[in-house]
Scaffold this active site. Structure first.
Site, PDB file in Angstrom:
ATOM      1  N   SER A  17       0.919  -1.139   0.025  1.00 24.28           N
ATOM      2  CA  SER A  17      -0.019  -0.049  -0.149  1.00 24.28           C
ATOM      3  C   SER A  17       0.837   1.378   0.007  1.00 24.28           C
ATOM      4  O   SER A  17       1.964   1.265   0.411  1.00 24.28           O
ATOM      5  CB  SER A  17      -0.751  -0.147   1.371  1.00 24.28           C
ATOM      6  OG  SER A  17      -1.520   1.496   1.414  1.00 24.28           O
ATOM      7  N   TYR A  28      -1.369  -0.168  10.323  1.00 24.56           N
ATOM      8  CA  TYR A  28      -1.579  -0.476   8.967  1.00 24.56           C
ATOM      9  C   TYR A  28      -0.223  -0.062   8.213  1.00 24.56           C
ATOM     10  O   TYR A  28       0.151  -0.997   7.320  1.00 24.56           O
ATOM     11  CB  TYR A  28      -2.860  -0.069   8.419  1.00 24.56           C
ATOM     12  CG  TYR A  28      -3.055  -0.497   6.985  1.00 24.56           C
ATOM     13  CD1 TYR A  28      -3.499  -1.807   6.650  1.00 24.56           C
ATOM     14  CD2 TYR A  28      -2.938   0.421   5.918  1.00 24.56           C
ATOM     15  CE1 TYR A  28      -3.579  -2.057   5.123  1.00 24.56           C
ATOM     16  CE2 TYR A  28      -3.284   0.144   4.671  1.00 24.56           C
ATOM     17  CZ  TYR A  28      -3.443  -0.925   4.354  1.00 24.56           C
ATOM     18  OH  TYR A  28      -3.514  -1.520   3.027  1.00 24.56           O
TER      19      TYR A  28
HETATM   20  N1  LIG Z   1      -8.839  -0.980  -0.524  1.00 24.95           N
HETATM   21  C1  LIG Z   1      -7.742  -0.120  -0.598  1.00 24.95           C
HETATM   22  O1  LIG Z   1      -7.918   0.782  -0.633  1.00 24.95           O
HETATM   23  C2  LIG Z   1      -6.414  -0.710  -0.253  1.00 24.95           C
HETATM   24  C3  LIG Z   1      -5.571   0.223  -0.772  1.00 24.95           C
HETATM   25  C4  LIG Z   1      -4.083  -0.214  -0.680  1.00 24.95           C
HETATM   26  C5  LIG Z   1      -3.893  -1.511  -0.446  1.00 24.95           C
HETATM   27  N2  LIG Z   1      -4.906  -2.445  -0.248  1.00 24.95           N
HETATM   28  C6  LIG Z   1      -4.322  -3.604   0.116  1.00 24.95           C
HETATM   29  O2  LIG Z   1      -4.940  -4.678  -1.024  1.00 24.95           O
HETATM   30  C7  LIG Z   1      -5.205  -6.040  -0.321  1.00 24.95           C
HETATM   31  C8  LIG Z   1      -6.775  -6.336  -0.551  1.00 24.95           C
HETATM   32  O3  LIG Z   1      -7.633  -5.578   0.111  1.00 24.95           O
HETATM   33  P1  LIG Z   1      -9.085  -5.255  -0.614  1.00 24.95           P
HETATM   34  O4  LIG Z   1      -9.127  -3.783  -0.848  1.00 24.95           O
HETATM   35  O5  LIG Z   1      -9.185  -6.092  -1.675  1.00 24.95           O
HETATM   36  O6  LIG Z   1     -10.023  -5.382   0.638  1.00 24.95           O
HETATM   37  P2  LIG Z   1     -11.180  -6.800   0.758  1.00 24.95           P
HETATM   38  O7  LIG Z   1     -11.938  -6.478  -0.114  1.00 24.95           O
HETATM   39  O8  LIG Z   1     -11.591  -6.264   2.217  1.00 24.95           O
HETATM   40  O9  LIG Z   1     -10.494  -8.069   0.679  1.00 24.95           O
HETATM   41  C9  LIG Z   1      -9.709  -8.492   1.857  1.00 24.95           C
HETATM   42  C10 LIG Z   1      -9.363 -10.187   1.435  1.00 24.95           C
HETATM   43  O10 LIG Z   1      -8.486 -10.517   2.253  1.00 24.95           O
HETATM   44  C11 LIG Z   1      -9.036 -11.735   2.989  1.00 24.95           C
HETATM   45  N3  LIG Z   1      -8.821 -11.955   4.412  1.00 24.95           N
HETATM   46  C12 LIG Z   1      -8.609 -11.007   5.362  1.00 24.95           C
HETATM   47  N4  LIG Z   1      -8.283 -11.490   6.519  1.00 24.95           N
HETATM   48  C13 LIG Z   1      -8.052 -12.978   6.265  1.00 24.95           C
HETATM   49  C14 LIG Z   1      -7.857 -13.982   6.915  1.00 24.95           C
HETATM   50  N5  LIG Z   1      -7.332 -13.996   8.232  1.00 24.95           N
HETATM   51  N6  LIG Z   1      -7.506 -15.281   6.417  1.00 24.95           N
HETATM   52  C15 LIG Z   1      -7.767 -15.294   5.037  1.00 24.95           C
HETATM   53  N7  LIG Z   1      -8.244 -14.307   4.341  1.00 24.95           N
HETATM   54  C16 LIG Z   1      -8.255 -12.922   4.961  1.00 24.95           C
HETATM   55  C17 LIG Z   1     -10.439 -11.546   2.726  1.00 24.95           C
HETATM   56  O11 LIG Z   1     -11.057 -12.862   2.833  1.00 24.95           O
HETATM   57  P3  LIG Z   1     -12.645 -13.000   3.198  1.00 24.95           P
HETATM   58  O12 LIG Z   1     -13.461 -11.814   2.770  1.00 24.95           O
HETATM   59  O13 LIG Z   1     -12.923 -14.316   2.894  1.00 24.95           O
HETATM   60  O14 LIG Z   1     -12.519 -13.113   4.951  1.00 24.95           O
HETATM   61  C18 LIG Z   1     -10.550 -10.903   1.421  1.00 24.95           C
HETATM   62  O15 LIG Z   1     -10.670 -11.937   0.538  1.00 24.95           O
HETATM   63  C19 LIG Z   1      -4.957  -5.787   1.215  1.00 24.95           C
HETATM   64  O16 LIG Z   1      -3.757  -6.400   1.586  1.00 24.95           O
HETATM   65  C20 LIG Z   1      -5.037  -4.194   1.315  1.00 24.95           C
HETATM   66  O17 LIG Z   1      -4.293  -3.989   2.632  1.00 24.95           O
HETATM   67  C21 LIG Z   1      -6.113  -2.058  -0.275  1.00 24.95           C
END
Ligand SMILES: NC(=O)c1ccc[n+]([C@@H]2O[C@H](COP(=O)([O-])OP(=O)(O)OC[C@H]3O[C@@H](n4cnc5c(N)ncnc54)[C@H](OP(=O)(O)O)[C@@H]3O)[C@@H](O)[C@H]2O)c1
Length: 276
Positions: A162, A175
């Site tokens: 991120s 985070y």
């Molecule tokens: N959204 C943003 O603005 C943003 C910006 C920069 C970076 N990121 C990074 O991008 C990545 C994906 O985020 P996203 O935005 O796609 O969020 P998201 O839609 O909330 O997806 C998060 C994913 O992580 C999985 N996960 C969370 N805890 C888990 C656990 N204990 N065991 C197994 N799986 C787990 C969830 O699985 P379940 O739903 O099945 O529990 C889900 O598939 C993350 O690393 C986040 O830090 C996001």
């Protein structure tokens, strides 16, 4: 069982040393197989859908079985529901991948959780879970999958970090620290496996329109920059992996903020204090 013939396992010192350009060229693209964490939602889900369009066989990892079923139906991928905070989860995931995919050409590490609010009131359990999912689980999974990639002399690893990890964002202390750990991990790993056929790519997205913000309990409130669709991040990061890029910033201009942060920290701090 491996789906392809694999050279005999060599000890580390005798494994072939090849150039970075050749490493990128020798690993297949599109990948034949991919293990994707966070595949049930957001960026990981978008990456799985994109890979399926290119004919990649996937193992989709997440906790939400219903959401995984939906992605598996849309992609023809295999699904494996597991909580990555569980002890031994990485071993279970890696052996499932070997069983269902054979060799893992691409490892996409997108599972992650956020946390917002003052650090001093963050609960110890929430802090432990955050570091486990965002830092320990990706490191453990790389540890589980990397030896076979090194034996074959090819493989690609994509870590979803991120911009918060490069800049340090107030209100997102834990985070930011967890994502900064991935910067160090990716840099050191890339350096260590250099010349051995492995591409290590770190994606640093800005705000992405996914359930991430709702789940952390604090919505994305900035009017600018606007949160991007996860499909855009997936397309850019996978294109970066295909090129063998070390880092992929999405949007690209955000790397400028990191350059200011690195080159002139006092100036960056002044600007961050004004613009947040
Ligand atoms: N959204 C943003 O603005 C943003 C910006 C920069 C970076 N990121 C990074 O991008 C990545 C994906 O985020 P996203 O935005 O796609 O969020 P998201 O839609 O909330 O997806 C998060 C994913 O992580 C999985 N996960 C969370 N805890 C888990 C656990 N204990 N065991 C197994 N799986 C787990 C969830 O699985 P379940 O739903 O099945 O529990 C889900 O598939 C993350 O690393 C986040 O830090 C996001």
């Amino acid at each position: 069982m491996s789906t392809r013939s694999r050279p005999a396992v060599q000890d580390r010192a005798s494994r072939p040393v090849i150039s970075r350009a050749r490493a990128a060229a020798s690993a297949p693209w599109p990948p034949r197989t991919a293990l994707v964490t966070g595949a049930s939602s957001g960026i990981g889900r978008a990456a799985a859908l994109r890979l399926a369009q290119d004919g990649t066989k996937t193992l989709l990892v997440g906790r939400n079985g219903v959401a995984l079923d939906e992605v598996a139906a849309a992609t023809g991928g295999h699904r494996f529901a597991t909580d990555l905070t569980a002890v031994g989860a990485e071993t279970a995931v890696a052996s499932r991948a070997t069983e269902l995919l054979g060799d893992v050409d691409l490892l996409v590490l997108s599972a992650g959780i956020g946390a917002a609010g003052p650090f001093e009131v963050m609960s110890p359990n929430a802090l432990r879970d955050l570091v486990t999912v965002n830092v320990l689980a990706p490191m453990m999974l790389v540890r589980a999958v990397l030896p076979a990639m090194l034996d074959r002399g090819e493989g690609r690893i994509l870590l979803v970090g991120s911009v918060a990890g490069a800049l340090g964002v107030r209100g997102e202390v834990a985070y930011s620290a967890s994502k900064a750990a991935l910067v160090g991990f990716a840099d050191a790993l890339r350096s260590e496996v250099r010349g051995r056929g492995i591409v290590v790519t770190l994606c640093l997205p800005g705000a992405v329109d996914t359930p991430f913000f709702h789940r952390r309990g604090a919505p994305y409130v900035r009017r600018w920059p606007k949160a991007m669709p996860p499909s855009r991040v997936a397309d850019r990061m996978l294109a970066g992996v295909a090129r063998g890029s070390a880092e992929v910033w999405v949007p690209g201009w955000m790397s400028l903020a990191a350059r200011v942060h690195g080159a002139a920290p006092p100036l960056y701090r002044r600007l961050a204090n004004v613009f947040g």
